[in-house]
Design a protein around this motif. Structure first.
Motif, short mmCIF file in Angstrom:
data_model
loop_
_atom_site.label_atom_id
_atom_site.label_comp_id
_atom_site.label_asym_id
_atom_site.label_seq_id
_atom_site.Cartn_x
_atom_site.Cartn_y
_atom_site.Cartn_z
N LEU A 296 17.94 92.92 -5.48
CA LEU A 296 17.50 91.62 -4.99
C LEU A 296 16.89 90.84 -6.15
N ASP B 98 14.13 86.32 -4.11
CA ASP B 98 14.46 86.80 -2.77
C ASP B 98 13.34 87.67 -2.21
N ARG C 86 10.29 85.51 -1.32
CA ARG C 86 10.46 84.83 -0.04
C ARG C 86 10.34 85.80 1.14
N ARG C 87 10.96 86.96 1.02
CA ARG C 87 10.91 87.94 2.13
C ARG C 87 9.47 88.38 2.42
#
Length: 156
Positions: free
Chosen positions: A62, A66, A69-70
């Motif tokens: 990732l 990413d 944000r997760r």
């Protein structure tokens, strides 16, 4: 808000700590983190490292962005976290050749293998919460709706 006390009605102080949703969520989050700590310690993980690994175990590699944000975490929190995880041999960090600003996070064999031991953590946590599973599942859905509404309000 009002409270009845011997037939009298009085207005409650809106700044009372026990009336604050934010404090209830903060307290619950702290308690959950404490619940995880002894389960993650044998794995050599902190709670944040565990969360990062959960994201990576779903789909690795990732991008740094990413994962940010997760997890809802900024680079000031993630950079030292990833440095420690890399030093522990759990992940690799690789700069994209086409775009030096982009960093890809991937699992090492050690990081992938740790998943087999971590699979016991969620049921162990649930087993320590003295609530029916249905209530826990419903609470999770409600909290997810709250997070979504808060994110929408933040972006508005």
């Amino acid at each position: 808000m009002t409270a009845s006390d011997g037939g009298e009605c009085q207005v409650l102080d809106p700044l009372r700590l026990d009336l604050q949703l934010c404090f209830a969520l903060y307290s619950a989050s702290n308690q959950m983190t404490r619940l995880y700590r002894p389960l993650l310690q044998p794995l050599g993980l902190t709670y944040l490292q565990y969360l990062a690994l959960l994201a990576l175990w779903e789909r690795a590699p990732l991008s740094f962005g990413d994962i940010s944000r997760r997890l809802g975490l900024d680079s000031g929190t993630l950079t030292p976290l990833f440095k420690r995880m890399e030093a522990a041999g759990l992940i690799t960090r690789t700069r994209d050749r086409a775009d030096e600003r982009r960093v890809t996070i991937d699992l090492t064999a050690k990081g992938r293998d740790l998943r087999a031991r971590a699979v016991a953590v969620p049921p162990a946590v649930l087993g320590q919460i003295p609530m029916p599973f249905e209530q826990i599942a419903a609470l999770k859905v409600t909290v997810e709706k709250l997070v979504s509404a808060l994110r929408a309000a933040e972006g508005a």
